[in-house]
Scaffold this motif. Structure first.
Motif, mmCIF file in Angstrom:
data_model
loop_
_atom_site.group_PDB
_atom_site.id
_atom_site.type_symbol
_atom_site.label_atom_id
_atom_site.label_comp_id
_atom_site.label_asym_id
_atom_site.label_seq_id
_atom_site.Cartn_x
_atom_site.Cartn_y
_atom_site.Cartn_z
ATOM 1 N N HIS A 80 -0.211 16.962 6.266
ATOM 2 C CA HIS A 80 -0.206 16.082 5.092
ATOM 3 C C HIS A 80 -1.623 15.608 4.778
ATOM 4 N N MET A 81 -2.346 15.215 5.810
ATOM 5 C CA MET A 81 -3.709 14.726 5.611
ATOM 6 C C MET A 81 -4.614 15.832 5.071
ATOM 7 N N ASP A 83 -3.730 18.464 3.298
ATOM 8 C CA ASP A 83 -3.364 18.715 1.903
ATOM 9 C C ASP A 83 -3.960 17.655 0.990
ATOM 10 N N THR A 84 -3.838 16.408 1.406
ATOM 11 C CA THR A 84 -4.360 15.310 0.604
ATOM 12 C C THR A 84 -5.873 15.399 0.475
ATOM 13 N N SER A 87 -6.980 18.397 -1.787
ATOM 14 C CA SER A 87 -6.760 18.187 -3.220
ATOM 15 C C SER A 87 -7.696 17.115 -3.762
ATOM 16 N N SER A 88 -7.946 16.074 -3.005
ATOM 17 C CA SER A 88 -8.840 15.019 -3.507
ATOM 18 C C SER A 88 -10.287 15.467 -3.490
ATOM 19 N N LEU A 137 -4.245 10.880 -9.396
ATOM 20 C CA LEU A 137 -4.193 11.295 -7.997
ATOM 21 C C LEU A 137 -4.558 10.144 -7.068
ATOM 22 N N SER A 138 -5.484 9.304 -7.478
ATOM 23 C CA SER A 138 -5.851 8.144 -6.659
ATOM 24 C C SER A 138 -4.666 7.201 -6.517
ATOM 25 N N ARG A 140 -1.466 8.094 -6.701
ATOM 26 C CA ARG A 140 -0.487 8.753 -5.832
ATOM 27 C C ARG A 140 -0.892 8.646 -4.364
ATOM 28 N N LEU A 141 -2.197 8.797 -4.109
ATOM 29 C CA LEU A 141 -2.693 8.681 -2.738
ATOM 30 C C LEU A 141 -2.489 7.273 -2.203
ATOM 31 N N LEU A 144 1.128 6.877 -1.237
ATOM 32 C CA LEU A 144 1.426 7.567 0.023
ATOM 33 C C LEU A 144 0.909 6.791 1.213
ATOM 34 N N ARG A 145 -0.251 6.197 1.072
ATOM 35 C CA ARG A 145 -0.805 5.375 2.174
ATOM 36 C C ARG A 145 0.071 4.163 2.430
#
Length: 148
Positions: A80-81, A83-84, A87-88, A137-138, A140-141, A144-145
């Motif tokens: 997961h990390m 992928d994140t 993409s970022s 995206l920020s 969404r991140l 998720l956090r």
């Protein structure tokens, strides 16, 4: 593997205990109480060893189960990390700087990439679209956090 070996050792101690008990019985029948006492002590020692081997086997099994569970959790979190981060990282790198660096490296190598790569575009429309995507995206991140 270690747990199975400990279980085998436990069974071996059980057999030794039975053998020692048989020796106690024979010594008593012969009227030799000192020898019977020694064999009785050995039988009790073998029984205690058997129980200790079983305890150790259970501990090792539980430890390995816990290790496997934590390892699987780590794999999921790492994936997961990654992928994140990928993409970022891709979205935060300015495309015109990437193109500029590619052209610079091509020039140093003596290659011509002008036909393959477009020149760096400087326009407010492209920048605003990239900025909007980056903001989304920020957000969404951040969500998720908060979930973790």
């Amino acid at each position: 593997m270690a747990a199975k070996e400990l279980q085998r050792n436990s069974k071996k101690c059980d057999k030794e205990e039975k053998i020692e008990k048989a020796k106690v019985k024979k010594a008593i029948q012969k009227g030799n109480t000192d020898v019977a006492r020694i064999h009785a002590e050995n039988a009790i020692r073998q029984k205690n060893q058997s129980v200790n081997f079983l305890r150790m086997s259970a501990r090792i099994s539980a430890l390995m189960d816990k290790f496997e569970h934590q390892f699987e959790t780590l794999d999921v979190q790492t994936a997961h990390m990654e992928d994140t981060m990928s993409s970022s990282t891709t979205l935060t790198t300015p495309q015109n700087q990437v193109d500029s660096l590619l052209h610079e490296m091509a020039d140093e190598a003596g290659l011509d990439l002008n036909m393959e790569l477009p020149q760096g575009q400087t326009g407010s429309v492209g920048t605003s679209v990239a900025s909007a995507e980056q903001d989304e995206l920020s957000q969404r991140l951040a969500k998720l956090r908060d979930q973790m």
